[in-house]
Design an enzyme around this catalytic site. Structure first.
Site, PDB file in Angstrom:
ATOM      1  N   ASN A  13      -3.407 -38.961   2.801  1.00 30.95           N
ATOM      2  CA  ASN A  13      -3.331 -38.652   1.377  1.00 30.95           C
ATOM      3  C   ASN A  13      -3.719 -37.179   1.246  1.00 30.95           C
ATOM      4  OD1 ASN A  13      -5.271 -39.802  -1.518  1.00 30.95           O
ATOM      5  ND2 ASN A  13      -3.384 -38.652  -1.455  1.00 30.95           N
ATOM      6  N   ASN A  65      -2.252 -35.208 -10.393  1.00 30.95           N
ATOM      7  CA  ASN A  65      -1.235 -35.869  -9.590  1.00 30.95           C
ATOM      8  C   ASN A  65       0.033 -35.023  -9.495  1.00 30.95           C
ATOM      9  OD1 ASN A  65      -2.612 -38.163  -8.762  1.00 30.95           O
ATOM     10  ND2 ASN A  65      -2.044 -39.344 -10.575  1.00 30.95           N
ATOM     11  N   ASN A 149     -11.322 -44.661 -12.116  1.00 36.02           N
ATOM     12  CA  ASN A 149      -9.964 -44.748 -12.639  1.00 36.02           C
ATOM     13  C   ASN A 149      -9.523 -46.209 -12.593  1.00 36.02           C
ATOM     14  OD1 ASN A 149      -9.605 -44.992  -9.890  1.00 36.02           O
ATOM     15  ND2 ASN A 149      -8.240 -43.253  -9.681  1.00 36.02           N
ATOM     16  N   ASN A 182      -3.216 -47.970 -11.476  1.00 34.40           N
ATOM     17  CA  ASN A 182      -2.933 -47.969 -10.046  1.00 34.40           C
ATOM     18  C   ASN A 182      -2.761 -49.409  -9.585  1.00 34.40           C
ATOM     19  OD1 ASN A 182      -3.561 -44.983  -9.391  1.00 34.40           O
ATOM     20  ND2 ASN A 182      -5.392 -45.661 -10.467  1.00 34.40           N
ATOM     21  N   ARG A 201      -0.664 -44.325  -9.670  1.00 31.77           N
ATOM     22  CA  ARG A 201      -0.041 -43.830 -10.902  1.00 31.77           C
ATOM     23  C   ARG A 201       0.154 -42.324 -10.816  1.00 31.77           C
ATOM     24  NH1 ARG A 201      -4.885 -43.443 -15.500  1.00 31.77           N
ATOM     25  NH2 ARG A 201      -6.357 -42.489 -14.072  1.00 31.77           N
ATOM     26  N   CYS A 209      -5.598 -44.554  -0.450  1.00 35.24           N
ATOM     27  CA  CYS A 209      -6.169 -44.391  -1.786  1.00 35.24           C
ATOM     28  C   CYS A 209      -7.615 -44.854  -1.727  1.00 35.24           C
ATOM     29  CB  CYS A 209      -5.378 -45.186  -2.822  1.00 35.24           C
ATOM     30  SG  CYS A 209      -6.048 -45.050  -4.496  1.00 35.24           S
ATOM     31  N   GLY A 212      -8.609 -47.043  -4.633  1.00 35.30           N
ATOM     32  CA  GLY A 212      -7.943 -48.327  -4.467  1.00 35.30           C
ATOM     33  C   GLY A 212      -8.652 -49.206  -3.456  1.00 35.30           C
TER      34      GLY A 212
END
Length: 269
Positions: A13, A65, A149, A182, A201, A209, A212
């Site tokens: 990432n 993003n 988030n 997400n 998202r 992530c 995540g």
């Protein structure tokens, strides 16, 4: 005006990091973010990270993003910034204050406390966020949590067969999620192991992530599917997630500096 940058990644990432702690960076527009993030005509990244001064912390981290939208939190970026700072640090974000420190496994990040209330996610209307009475095709009965988030988590037998490239954007933009969301699709291997894929998202399918992984691990713990410390395997590699008795989440994993360079601001403005 030439602007220095650092290209970094956490488990694939990847980020462009701009250090604006001296206050010299021009005002950042969404068009500039999109141009810099473009992998063919720009530098290329999943997220653009801007470091700014902050009176109550080591620095403030702002996260954009690929689509130019600003978001509240990014666990992989937190590890990257922690590596860049090189010492224990307090980092202010739009999602709250986080703390980073060097660790034998890379960088450990105190991600703070999860939020489970429907209006903290946020959802458009009230419902139980542990087992939501909802479904999108084969994805059913998810959970939702905010870890800085918003995330929705689905547990399935084999997450590799889920058409996340199609269902991810459908769920992300559902009217239930006023700030979008997400999308996490997870398979529990055993009490200490989870496999995870994420539709992020504003960025799409991602190799890793961090938030995540935190959201999925905590949700699996709430459902008593795993123990209080697990390894979450993402396409880019593993992260260790622990949820302490103090209700705080710790994420530990690697971060890497890829290269440094500079660009002319006017070329991307």
């Amino acid at each position: 005006m030439r602007i220095p940058f650092v290209k970094m990644h956490g488990l694939g990432n990847d980020f462009i990091v701009l250090d604006a702690r001296d206050g010299t960076l021009p005002a950042l527009e969404a068009t500039t973010v999109r141009a810099l993030a473009d992998r063919h005509q720009g530098i290329g990244c999943d997220q653009l990270i801007v470091l700014e001064p902050d009176k109550s912390a080591t620095c403030r981290m702002r996260i954009y993003n690929q689509d130019g939208g600003e978001v509240e939190a990014c666990g992989n970026a937190a590890r990257a910034v922690g590596l860049l700072l090189g010492e224990p640090a307090r980092i202010a974000t739009a999602g709250g204050l986080i703390e980073t420190r060097p660790d034998t496994a890379g960088i450990a990040v105190d991600m703070g406390e999860p939020r489970f209330e429907w209006d903290a996610i946020p959802l458009a209307y009230a419902m139980d966020t542990l087992t939501m009475p909802l479904g999108w095709e084969e994805l059913e009965q998810p959970s939702a949590v905010n870890v800085g988030n918003p995330h929705i988590i689905f547990f399935v037998e084999d997450n590799d067969v889920v058409r996340l490239d199609q269902l991810g954007p459908l769920i992300e933009h559902d009217e239930l999620f006023p700030e979008r969301i997400n999308v996490n699709v997870a398979s529990v291997e055993d009490r200490a192991t989870i496999r995870l894929r994420v539709w992020e998202r504003g960025a799409g399918l991602t190799r890793a992530c961090g938030t995540g992984a935190c959201a999925t691990a905590v949700t699996a713990m709430r459902r008593n599917l795993v123990d209080r410390e697990v390894t979450v395997h993402l396409p880019g590699g593993p992260l260790t997630i622990a949820w302490g008795e103090d209700n705080r989440i710790t994420m530990t994993g690697p971060a890497t500096e890829s290269f440094r360079g500079s660009f002319d601001w006017d070329d991307f403005a």
